[in-house]
Design a protein around this motif. Sequence first.
Motif, PDB file in Angstrom:
ATOM      1  N   ARG A 182       0.825  -1.212   0.000  1.00 22.45           N
ATOM      2  CA  ARG A 182       0.000   0.000   0.000  1.00 22.45           C
ATOM      3  C   ARG A 182       0.858   1.261   0.000  1.00 22.45           C
ATOM      4  O   ARG A 182       0.501   2.272  -0.613  1.00 22.45           O
ATOM      5  CB  ARG A 182      -0.930  -0.012   1.211  1.00 22.45           C
ATOM      6  N   VAL A 183       1.967   1.224   0.713  1.00 19.77           N
ATOM      7  CA  VAL A 183       2.878   2.372   0.701  1.00 19.77           C
ATOM      8  C   VAL A 183       3.341   2.652  -0.723  1.00 19.77           C
ATOM      9  O   VAL A 183       3.303   3.789  -1.202  1.00 19.77           O
ATOM     10  CB  VAL A 183       4.096   2.127   1.620  1.00 19.77           C
ATOM     11  N   PRO A 194       4.232  13.705   2.930  1.00 20.07           N
ATOM     12  CA  PRO A 194       4.723  13.732   4.307  1.00 20.07           C
ATOM     13  C   PRO A 194       4.139  12.548   5.067  1.00 20.07           C
ATOM     14  O   PRO A 194       3.042  12.075   4.757  1.00 20.07           O
ATOM     15  CB  PRO A 194       4.189  15.062   4.846  1.00 20.07           C
ATOM     16  N   LEU A 195       4.868  12.077   6.047  1.00 20.15           N
ATOM     17  CA  LEU A 195       4.440  10.869   6.748  1.00 20.15           C
ATOM     18  C   LEU A 195       3.102  11.060   7.455  1.00 20.15           C
ATOM     19  O   LEU A 195       2.335  10.104   7.601  1.00 20.15           O
ATOM     20  CB  LEU A 195       5.512  10.430   7.741  1.00 20.15           C
ATOM     21  N   SER A 196       2.781  12.298   7.848  1.00 26.61           N
ATOM     22  CA  SER A 196       1.507  12.544   8.517  1.00 26.61           C
ATOM     23  C   SER A 196       0.322  12.298   7.588  1.00 26.61           C
ATOM     24  O   SER A 196      -0.779  11.979   8.046  1.00 26.61           O
ATOM     25  CB  SER A 196       1.450  13.983   9.042  1.00 26.61           C
ATOM     26  N   LYS A 197       0.542  12.419   6.274  1.00 21.27           N
ATOM     27  CA  LYS A 197      -0.523  12.161   5.305  1.00 21.27           C
ATOM     28  C   LYS A 197      -0.433  10.756   4.728  1.00 21.27           C
ATOM     29  O   LYS A 197      -1.445  10.180   4.316  1.00 21.27           O
ATOM     30  CB  LYS A 197      -0.461  13.195   4.177  1.00 21.27           C
ATOM     31  N   LEU A 198       0.776  10.226   4.700  1.00 18.23           N
ATOM     32  CA  LEU A 198       0.948   8.868   4.179  1.00 18.23           C
ATOM     33  C   LEU A 198       0.302   7.838   5.106  1.00 18.23           C
ATOM     34  O   LEU A 198      -0.417   6.941   4.644  1.00 18.23           O
ATOM     35  CB  LEU A 198       2.435   8.555   4.017  1.00 18.23           C
ATOM     36  N   GLY A 199       0.527   7.963   6.411  1.00 16.30           N
ATOM     37  CA  GLY A 199       0.025   6.979   7.365  1.00 16.30           C
ATOM     38  C   GLY A 199      -1.465   6.712   7.244  1.00 16.30           C
ATOM     39  O   GLY A 199      -1.887   5.560   7.072  1.00 16.30           O
ATOM     40  N   PRO A 200      -2.328   7.758   7.310  1.00 14.32           N
ATOM     41  CA  PRO A 200      -3.777   7.517   7.214  1.00 14.32           C
ATOM     42  C   PRO A 200      -4.226   6.973   5.869  1.00 14.32           C
ATOM     43  O   PRO A 200      -5.292   6.367   5.780  1.00 14.32           O
ATOM     44  CB  PRO A 200      -4.371   8.918   7.451  1.00 14.32           C
ATOM     45  N   LEU A 246       2.447   6.042  -2.866  1.00 11.80           N
ATOM     46  CA  LEU A 246       3.502   6.947  -3.326  1.00 11.80           C
ATOM     47  C   LEU A 246       3.545   7.026  -4.853  1.00 11.80           C
ATOM     48  O   LEU A 246       3.922   8.051  -5.414  1.00 11.80           O
ATOM     49  CB  LEU A 246       4.859   6.506  -2.774  1.00 11.80           C
ATOM     50  N   LYS A 247       3.156   5.967  -5.516  1.00 20.54           N
ATOM     51  CA  LYS A 247       3.053   6.017  -6.974  1.00 20.54           C
ATOM     52  C   LYS A 247       1.984   7.027  -7.395  1.00 20.54           C
ATOM     53  O   LYS A 247       2.146   7.773  -8.359  1.00 20.54           O
ATOM     54  CB  LYS A 247       2.710   4.625  -7.512  1.00 20.54           C
ATOM     55  N   GLU A 248       0.902   7.072  -6.646  1.00 21.99           N
ATOM     56  CA  GLU A 248      -0.204   7.982  -6.972  1.00 21.99           C
ATOM     57  C   GLU A 248       0.132   9.430  -6.642  1.00 21.99           C
ATOM     58  O   GLU A 248      -0.194  10.345  -7.409  1.00 21.99           O
ATOM     59  CB  GLU A 248      -1.452   7.552  -6.199  1.00 21.99           C
ATOM     60  N   TYR A 249       0.796   9.662  -5.490  1.00 21.54           N
ATOM     61  CA  TYR A 249       1.019  11.028  -5.021  1.00 21.54           C
ATOM     62  C   TYR A 249       2.443  11.527  -5.247  1.00 21.54           C
ATOM     63  O   TYR A 249       2.760  12.659  -4.884  1.00 21.54           O
ATOM     64  CB  TYR A 249       0.686  11.127  -3.527  1.00 21.54           C
ATOM     65  N   ASP A 250       3.291  10.719  -5.771  1.00 24.00           N
ATOM     66  CA  ASP A 250       4.700  11.056  -6.006  1.00 24.00           C
ATOM     67  C   ASP A 250       5.475  11.104  -4.697  1.00 24.00           C
ATOM     68  O   ASP A 250       6.394  10.342  -4.474  1.00 24.00           O
ATOM     69  CB  ASP A 250       4.839  12.366  -6.778  1.00 24.00           C
TER      70      ASP A 250
END
Length: 307
Positions: free
Chosen positions: A244-245, A256-262, A249-253
């Motif tokens: 999922r990570v 920040p980890l605060s937005k990646l986690g959720p 990241l493929k979608e959003y390039d």
Amino acid sequence: MTDRLPELAADADVEAAREALVSWYEADHREFPWRRTDDPYRILVSEVMSQQTQLSRVEEAYADFLDRWPAVTDLAAAERGDVVAFWSAHSLGYNNRAKYLHEAANQVVDEYDGSFPESPDELQELMGVGPYTANAVASFAFNNGDAVVDTNVKRVLHRAFGVPDDDAAFEEAASSLMPAGESRVWNNAIMELGGVACGTTPRCEEAGCPWRRWCHAYRTGDFTAPDVPEQPSFEGSRRQFRGRVVSTLKEYDELPLSKLGPRIRVDYAPGGEYGREWLDGLLADLADDGLVEVEAGDGETVARLRR
């Protein structure tokens, strides 16, 4: 080469067992697209995808993968992040397999002038290609392999011919059985036997097992088999969330980890069980595999796919 196996009936020799199995396989077997080709690239893709992944899921992914990268040169020219994102989106297990497959394609293009090596030993020079995969590609692409010994083959040999649960014994028995120069049809046939007739729950009669006449298990009713570790569940596993990570990241390039986690776990909470420490561990694994990079941004750590 021995001419007899421990439990082979006195009125039969190895040649009779060989002929019975090959005839059974050639009369009727499961149709998989990788069985209809001798292209080593396509066979390598199928073998890497099939590692601990259900074949029903592999078939769809295999077709999609080859639509996108139909030849080894296409895969070598692809962005590694695109290949990893494909792998993750199709739930094909550990993402480093995609990374290694991409690197192997580049090796074939750069070091072998676009032509695959043909022997098991040479094929093991490719990134991520171990003895089993090398032998499978050599067998199915070039008819130049040794006897395959996988979980299915071990189960068949143990039940049918009383081969002890010992790797060296399985290797010796498998090599004794395989006809010289026939690795393509033989390895397909014996793996088919294990997958169709001699599974965890045997289907001797329904599948018309060609070895019933000699089979120790069929004769005694004792269908015990070597212990095989169970594949851990993919659902909820760390490898699912690593996937999922990569997809996120493929979608959003980059994020920040605060937005990646959720985005990868709905119950993500920075200080909770599935929080920053847990996320840092996933990212560290992916960084070790060369798939992501993590660096301090403007006041916050960000993650991105490594190109």
